[in-house]
Design a protein around this motif. Sequence first.
Motif, PDB file in Angstrom:
ATOM      1  N   GLU A 114      42.378 118.739  51.100  1.00 51.29           N
ATOM      2  CA  GLU A 114      42.305 119.928  50.235  1.00 51.29           C
ATOM      3  C   GLU A 114      41.092 119.872  49.314  1.00 51.29           C
ATOM      4  OE1 GLU A 114      45.910 120.119  48.053  1.00 51.29           O
ATOM      5  OE2 GLU A 114      47.130 120.805  49.760  1.00 51.29           O
ATOM      6  N   LEU A 115      40.705 118.666  48.916  1.00 51.44           N
ATOM      7  CA  LEU A 115      39.563 118.481  48.018  1.00 51.44           C
ATOM      8  C   LEU A 115      38.227 118.488  48.752  1.00 51.44           C
ATOM      9  CD1 LEU A 115      41.024 115.717  45.664  1.00 51.44           C
ATOM     10  CD2 LEU A 115      40.681 118.141  45.131  1.00 51.44           C
ATOM     11  N   GLY A 116      38.286 118.664  50.068  1.00 51.89           N
ATOM     12  CA  GLY A 116      37.054 118.791  50.837  1.00 51.89           C
ATOM     13  C   GLY A 116      36.567 117.525  51.509  1.00 51.89           C
ATOM     14  N   HIS A 117      37.364 116.479  51.488  1.00 51.81           N
ATOM     15  CA  HIS A 117      36.962 115.225  52.117  1.00 51.81           C
ATOM     16  C   HIS A 117      37.397 115.206  53.584  1.00 51.81           C
ATOM     17  CE1 HIS A 117      35.855 113.383  48.278  1.00 51.81           C
ATOM     18  NE2 HIS A 117      36.971 113.896  47.781  1.00 51.81           N
ATOM     19  N   ARG A 118      36.585 114.566  54.408  1.00 48.30           N
ATOM     20  CA  ARG A 118      36.997 114.310  55.785  1.00 48.30           C
ATOM     21  C   ARG A 118      37.773 113.010  55.780  1.00 48.30           C
ATOM     22  NH1 ARG A 118      33.217 112.833  60.994  1.00 48.30           N
ATOM     23  NH2 ARG A 118      34.955 112.390  62.416  1.00 48.30           N
ATOM     24  N   VAL A 119      38.972 113.030  56.342  1.00 48.41           N
ATOM     25  CA  VAL A 119      39.873 111.879  56.306  1.00 48.41           C
ATOM     26  C   VAL A 119      40.372 111.587  57.718  1.00 48.41           C
ATOM     27  CG1 VAL A 119      41.965 110.908  55.299  1.00 48.41           C
ATOM     28  CG2 VAL A 119      40.626 112.572  53.999  1.00 48.41           C
ATOM     29  N   GLU A 120      40.344 110.316  58.087  1.00 46.94           N
ATOM     30  CA  GLU A 120      40.915 109.878  59.364  1.00 46.94           C
ATOM     31  C   GLU A 120      41.949 108.788  59.091  1.00 46.94           C
ATOM     32  OE1 GLU A 120      40.463 111.117  62.328  1.00 46.94           O
ATOM     33  OE2 GLU A 120      38.772 112.461  61.937  1.00 46.94           O
ATOM     34  N   VAL A 121      43.069 108.873  59.800  1.00 50.17           N
ATOM     35  CA  VAL A 121      44.173 107.927  59.609  1.00 50.17           C
ATOM     36  C   VAL A 121      44.451 107.194  60.915  1.00 50.17           C
ATOM     37  CG1 VAL A 121      46.639 107.698  59.101  1.00 50.17           C
ATOM     38  CG2 VAL A 121      45.237 109.299  57.786  1.00 50.17           C
ATOM     39  N   PHE A 122      44.636 105.882  60.813  1.00 54.58           N
ATOM     40  CA  PHE A 122      45.010 105.081  61.975  1.00 54.58           C
ATOM     41  C   PHE A 122      46.146 104.138  61.594  1.00 54.58           C
ATOM     42  CE2 PHE A 122      40.449 105.944  62.306  1.00 54.58           C
ATOM     43  CZ  PHE A 122      40.393 106.597  63.526  1.00 54.58           C
ATOM     44  N   ARG A 123      46.974 103.822  62.577  1.00 56.16           N
ATOM     45  CA  ARG A 123      48.044 102.858  62.359  1.00 56.16           C
ATOM     46  C   ARG A 123      47.655 101.541  63.020  1.00 56.16           C
ATOM     47  NH1 ARG A 123      52.832 104.604  66.671  1.00 56.16           N
ATOM     48  NH2 ARG A 123      51.570 104.382  68.557  1.00 56.16           N
TER      49      ARG A 123
ATOM     50  N   GLU B  71      29.621 107.343  58.572  1.00 59.58           N
ATOM     51  CA  GLU B  71      29.464 108.794  58.451  1.00 59.58           C
ATOM     52  C   GLU B  71      29.976 109.323  57.115  1.00 59.58           C
ATOM     53  OE1 GLU B  71      31.321 110.721  61.752  1.00 59.58           O
ATOM     54  OE2 GLU B  71      30.319 109.448  63.241  1.00 59.58           O
ATOM     55  N   GLY B  72      30.496 108.441  56.274  1.00 55.05           N
ATOM     56  CA  GLY B  72      31.015 108.865  54.982  1.00 55.05           C
ATOM     57  C   GLY B  72      32.437 109.364  55.007  1.00 55.05           C
ATOM     58  N   VAL B  73      33.146 109.094  56.091  1.00 56.69           N
ATOM     59  CA  VAL B  73      34.540 109.520  56.220  1.00 56.69           C
ATOM     60  C   VAL B  73      35.445 108.574  55.419  1.00 56.69           C
ATOM     61  CG1 VAL B  73      36.430 109.888  57.859  1.00 56.69           C
ATOM     62  CG2 VAL B  73      34.075 110.463  58.503  1.00 56.69           C
ATOM     63  N   ILE B  74      36.463 109.129  54.792  1.00 59.17           N
ATOM     64  CA  ILE B  74      37.493 108.291  54.170  1.00 59.17           C
ATOM     65  C   ILE B  74      38.476 107.874  55.259  1.00 59.17           C
ATOM     66  CG2 ILE B  74      39.407 108.208  52.524  1.00 59.17           C
ATOM     67  CD1 ILE B  74      37.912 110.226  50.815  1.00 59.17           C
ATOM     68  N   VAL B  75      38.607 106.582  55.455  1.00 58.87           N
ATOM     69  CA  VAL B  75      39.512 106.057  56.480  1.00 58.87           C
ATOM     70  C   VAL B  75      40.730 105.445  55.800  1.00 58.87           C
ATOM     71  CG1 VAL B  75      39.798 104.416  58.373  1.00 58.87           C
ATOM     72  CG2 VAL B  75      37.600 105.602  58.066  1.00 58.87           C
ATOM     73  N   ILE B  76      41.911 105.849  56.265  1.00 61.69           N
ATOM     74  CA  ILE B  76      43.172 105.307  55.752  1.00 61.69           C
ATOM     75  C   ILE B  76      43.863 104.559  56.886  1.00 61.69           C
ATOM     76  CG2 ILE B  76      45.404 105.831  54.710  1.00 61.69           C
ATOM     77  CD1 ILE B  76      44.224 108.420  53.626  1.00 61.69           C
ATOM     78  N   LEU B  77      44.250 103.329  56.615  1.00 63.79           N
ATOM     79  CA  LEU B  77      44.935 102.520  57.613  1.00 63.79           C
ATOM     80  C   LEU B  77      46.366 102.216  57.187  1.00 63.79           C
ATOM     81  CD1 LEU B  77      42.222  99.851  58.555  1.00 63.79           C
ATOM     82  CD2 LEU B  77      42.722 102.019  59.692  1.00 63.79           C
ATOM     83  N   ASP B  78      47.287 102.472  58.108  1.00 65.98           N
ATOM     84  CA  ASP B  78      48.689 102.089  57.928  1.00 65.98           C
ATOM     85  C   ASP B  78      48.809 100.657  58.413  1.00 65.98           C
ATOM     86  OD1 ASP B  78      51.406 101.708  57.996  1.00 65.98           O
ATOM     87  OD2 ASP B  78      51.854 103.640  58.925  1.00 65.98           O
ATOM     88  N   ARG B  79      48.643  99.723  57.503  1.00 64.53           N
ATOM     89  CA  ARG B  79      48.586  98.287  57.692  1.00 64.53           C
ATOM     90  C   ARG B  79      47.165  97.846  58.048  1.00 64.53           C
ATOM     91  NH1 ARG B  79      53.317  96.303  56.909  1.00 64.53           N
ATOM     92  NH2 ARG B  79      55.242  97.226  57.672  1.00 64.53           N
ATOM     93  N   PHE B  80      46.844  96.626  57.601  1.00 63.70           N
ATOM     94  CA  PHE B  80      45.562  96.001  57.920  1.00 63.70           C
ATOM     95  C   PHE B  80      45.797  94.496  57.946  1.00 63.70           C
ATOM     96  CE2 PHE B  80      40.826  95.533  56.729  1.00 63.70           C
ATOM     97  CZ  PHE B  80      40.416  95.793  58.015  1.00 63.70           C
ATOM     98  N   TYR B  81      44.777  93.700  57.714  1.00 65.48           N
ATOM     99  CA  TYR B  81      44.953  92.260  57.890  1.00 65.48           C
ATOM    100  C   TYR B  81      45.875  91.612  56.861  1.00 65.48           C
ATOM    101  CZ  TYR B  81      40.801  91.976  54.746  1.00 65.48           C
ATOM    102  OH  TYR B  81      39.896  92.120  53.730  1.00 65.48           O
TER     103      TYR B  81
END
Length: 200
Positions: free
Chosen positions: A26-35, A84-94
């Motif tokens: 909504e704030l104009g950011h490109r966001v990608e989510v991965f599990r 590319e400046g994308v905000i990446v959100i991960l459902d779990r990481f190391y």
Amino acid sequence: MLITFEGIDGSGKSTQISLLKEKLTELGHRVEVFREPGGTDVSEMIRGMLLNPELEISPVTELLLFSSARSQLIAEKVRPLLKEGVIVILDRFYDSTVAYQGFGRQSMPLEQIHQINAAATQNLVPDYTFYLRLSLDEASERTKHFEKDRMERAGDTFYTRVFKGFEHLAKTEPRFKTINAERDKQSIHKDIFNILESKL
């Protein structure tokens, strides 16, 4: 920006990731989510093995499979998107590997696990890690009707050690932001966004 969510099963990670993605978009950011494990063809195939309750997998093999899935995700998706400046959100990481395979499975010394994590991620470190803290009793209540995969059938002693692992990380990793996950979802979301807002 790389944002990761951690916590035991039932802590509400999926809900909070969805709310955060919606807000940031909504704030104009490109966001990608991965599990994790998952996010690429290779990683999803590994996920199928790891969660299959019919398979017997040794603790060290389990750790290396999680790390292999993560390595592919970072190389194929996460690093290119971050460039590319994308905000990446991960459902779990190391951090989950430290908690589940380190503390939970006691598969190998933590120092070795940290080395494997660094190799698998090309030394990538999250900007923020939101630890949704939930008691084991509440987690058990929330997940009692869930169909259990191979990891979720590991038993109470295992999950007690996993919880201790996350608590250890919360105390030792400055990027960890501990959020009380026993409240309503909007209060939790507000806390998470307030932490991020100044950096957006």
